[in-house]
Design an enzyme around this catalytic site. Structure first.
Site, PDB file in Angstrom:
ATOM      1  N   ARG A   1       0.866  -1.166   0.243  1.00 35.14           N
ATOM      2  CA  ARG A   1       0.077   0.187  -0.061  1.00 35.14           C
ATOM      3  C   ARG A   1       0.698   1.299  -0.178  1.00 35.14           C
ATOM      4  O   ARG A   1       0.373   2.285  -0.477  1.00 35.14           O
ATOM      5  CB  ARG A   1      -0.855  -0.089   1.279  1.00 35.14           C
ATOM      6  CG  ARG A   1      -1.919  -1.103   1.015  1.00 35.14           C
ATOM      7  CD  ARG A   1      -2.958  -0.879   2.053  1.00 35.14           C
ATOM      8  NE  ARG A   1      -4.268  -1.565   1.806  1.00 35.14           N
ATOM      9  CZ  ARG A   1      -5.007  -1.846   2.756  1.00 35.14           C
ATOM     10  NH1 ARG A   1      -5.251  -1.453   4.127  1.00 35.14           N
ATOM     11  NH2 ARG A   1      -6.220  -2.595   2.353  1.00 35.14           N
TER      12      ARG A   1
ATOM     13  N   LYS B   1     -17.707 -16.936   2.870  1.00 34.70           N
ATOM     14  CA  LYS B   1     -19.051 -16.855   3.223  1.00 34.70           C
ATOM     15  C   LYS B   1     -19.856 -16.431   2.158  1.00 34.70           C
ATOM     16  O   LYS B   1     -19.557 -15.189   1.477  1.00 34.70           O
ATOM     17  CB  LYS B   1     -19.655 -16.034   4.252  1.00 34.70           C
ATOM     18  CG  LYS B   1     -18.860 -16.677   5.589  1.00 34.70           C
ATOM     19  CD  LYS B   1     -19.238 -15.597   6.733  1.00 34.70           C
ATOM     20  CE  LYS B   1     -19.072 -15.981   8.145  1.00 34.70           C
ATOM     21  NZ  LYS B   1     -19.272 -14.740   9.116  1.00 34.70           N
TER      22      LYS B   1
ATOM     23  N   GLY C   1      -9.096  -8.459  -0.173  1.00 31.48           N
ATOM     24  CA  GLY C   1      -8.216  -8.976   0.475  1.00 31.48           C
ATOM     25  C   GLY C   1      -7.568 -10.279   0.365  1.00 31.48           C
ATOM     26  O   GLY C   1      -6.422 -10.392   0.199  1.00 31.48           O
TER      27      GLY C   1
ATOM     28  N   GLY D   1     -12.354  -3.974   1.219  1.00 33.58           N
ATOM     29  CA  GLY D   1     -13.649  -3.739   1.148  1.00 33.58           C
ATOM     30  C   GLY D   1     -14.152  -2.640   0.356  1.00 33.58           C
ATOM     31  O   GLY D   1     -15.362  -2.682  -0.165  1.00 33.58           O
TER      32      GLY D   1
END
Ligand code: AMP
Length: 399
Positions: free
Chosen positions: A35, A200, A356, A379
């Site tokens: 980053r 999920k 991620g 996100g």
């Protein structure tokens, strides 16, 4: 909004929101500086123009004000190295007298890093007074923090209102992220395939819904595949499942049919007798996973099936691993998909990896430079692909 590349920063003090939320080990060594590296071209352009740079970021999730553990001072030396030895000054507070004085006396070509924004609760609350104090430190606001663009925080969104339209802009990283995402979302060359994995279904519902409007194929692997397989009435042993999402999984499968989108589920799995690196494993068909065994990776047949689709695609979005790639016994599927996405890139497909864990996977396998774009936003990237307007982007676009 002003165009970053066309702007001449000579004599200006650019206040830049960066995402320096990097992982540190126990001795404060940075374990992944991607980053930080990603925003260096933005900083270099401003410095080369003869401007000065004031950097603001958060680091971690400090709960109770300033703590050594979450101090951005641990990043100073590394940042200086990334900037070819340029001295990086550090202000012990992101607002207040010290920051004001250091910012005011900053000379062209100099860099100032401010202390962690999240030492103030006002940052995450999007407090206007706090945003205004920050805004006084520079005369141009640059947002280069794609990783926090989905947050309506003081430094990522609210602050923009204190700068006129021609004095606020995206940095080069942010521009690159938006261009890459828009290439996939708004002008994808067909066939467009989305590869989704991870744990999920519940985290990816809106993503699947939005992609259904755009993709030809949606490949589903990872833990989330078993909820779909269970919904189809298959025996999934003790694999991960969200029992309260079975109806929804069926609805998504039905909806895909009406939209002529092919949702592709894995036909086989590497199953394990426990969730552990030393588990016993075998390959089985997903038509019937035996009792007491859990699917922790996709197996050969799935890789063949997915591979054919991937190699025939012109645009590929990959979000989420195909299995528990952190354990070597279950990294096969994710590694193979990473190789296939790299090969498809070589054959001319546009490939974007984001979110991620698929980013962690492609880095782990050393293939990050063999795909078209690797997003720095987890996100934020997910929300962008869900079709949401991100506050950090809106604050500058809608000025
Ligand atoms: P996510 O954050 O939703 O993208 O999920 C990523 C995590 O899902 C990784 O840590 C993987 O280890 C995990 N994962 C992938 N496949 C499976 C699986 N079949 N069973 C359990 N966990 C999985």
């Amino acid at each position: 909004m002003s165009n970053f590349q066309q702007h001449n920063f000579s004599g200006h003090k650019a206040l830049i929101r960066v995402d320096f939320n990097v992982p540190l080990d126990d001795s404060f060594k940075i374990t992944d500086d991607n980053r930080m590296r990603a925003t260096i071209p933005t900083l270099q352009k401003i410095l080369n123009d003869g401007g000065s740079v004031i950097l603001m970021s958060h680091l971690g999730r400090p709960k109770d004000g300033p703590t050594d553990k979450f101090s951005l001072k641990h990043l100073v030396d590394h940042l200086s190295g990334l900037l070819g030895g340029t001295t990086v000054k550090f202000a012990n507070d992101c607002i207040g007298d010290e920051a004001i004085q250091m910012a005011a006396s900053l000379q062209p070509g100099e860099v100032l890093l401010l202390e962690n924004l999240r030492f103030y609760k006002q940052e995450e609350k999007g407090d206007e007074g706090f945003a205004e104090k920050l805004s006084k430190l520079g005369d141009i606001y640059v947002n280069d923090a794609f990783g926090t663009a989905h947050r309506a925080h003081a430094s990522t969104a609210v602050i923009a209102k204190f700068f006129p339209g021609n004095k606020k802009m995206f940095g080069m990283l942010m521009e690159g992220e938006i261009a890459a995402a828009d290439k996939v979302l708004k002008s994808a060359e067909q066939p467009f395939t989305a590869i989704l994995g991870g744990a999920k279904v519940s985290d990816k519902i809106m993503l699947i819904e939005n992609l259904m409007e755009r993709a030809h194929f949606i490949i589903i692997g990872g833990g989330m595949a078993y909820t779909f397989l269970k919904a189809q009435g298959k025996e999934i042993g003790s694999s991960l499942v969200e029992m309260d999402k079975l109806d929804l999984a069926l609805e998504l499968l039905e909806k895909a049919k009406t939209k002529n989108v092919n949702i592709i589920l894995p036909p086989d799995s590497v199953v394990a007798d426990k969730f552990a690196a030393d588990a016993h494993t075998k390959t089985v068909s997903n038509d019937h996973i035996p009792e007491g065994w859990m699917g922790l990776d996709i197996a050969e047949e799935s890789v063949d099936l997915f591979g054919n689709i991937i190699m025939g695609s012109k645009t590929i979005l990959w979000n989420g691993p195909m299995g528990v790639f952190e354990m070597e016994k279950f990294h096969y599927g994710t590694l193979e998909i990473a190789n296939l996405v790299a090969n498809a890139t070589l054959r001319g497909a546009y490939t974007l990896v984001g979110g991620g864990d698929s980013v962690a996977a492609i880095n782990k396998f050393g293939l990050a430079d063999q795909v078209s774009y690797v997003s720095t936003g987890g996100g934020a990237m997910l929300e962008y692909f869900e079709g949401k307007e991100l506050p950090g982007i809106a604050a500058i676009n809608n000025a």
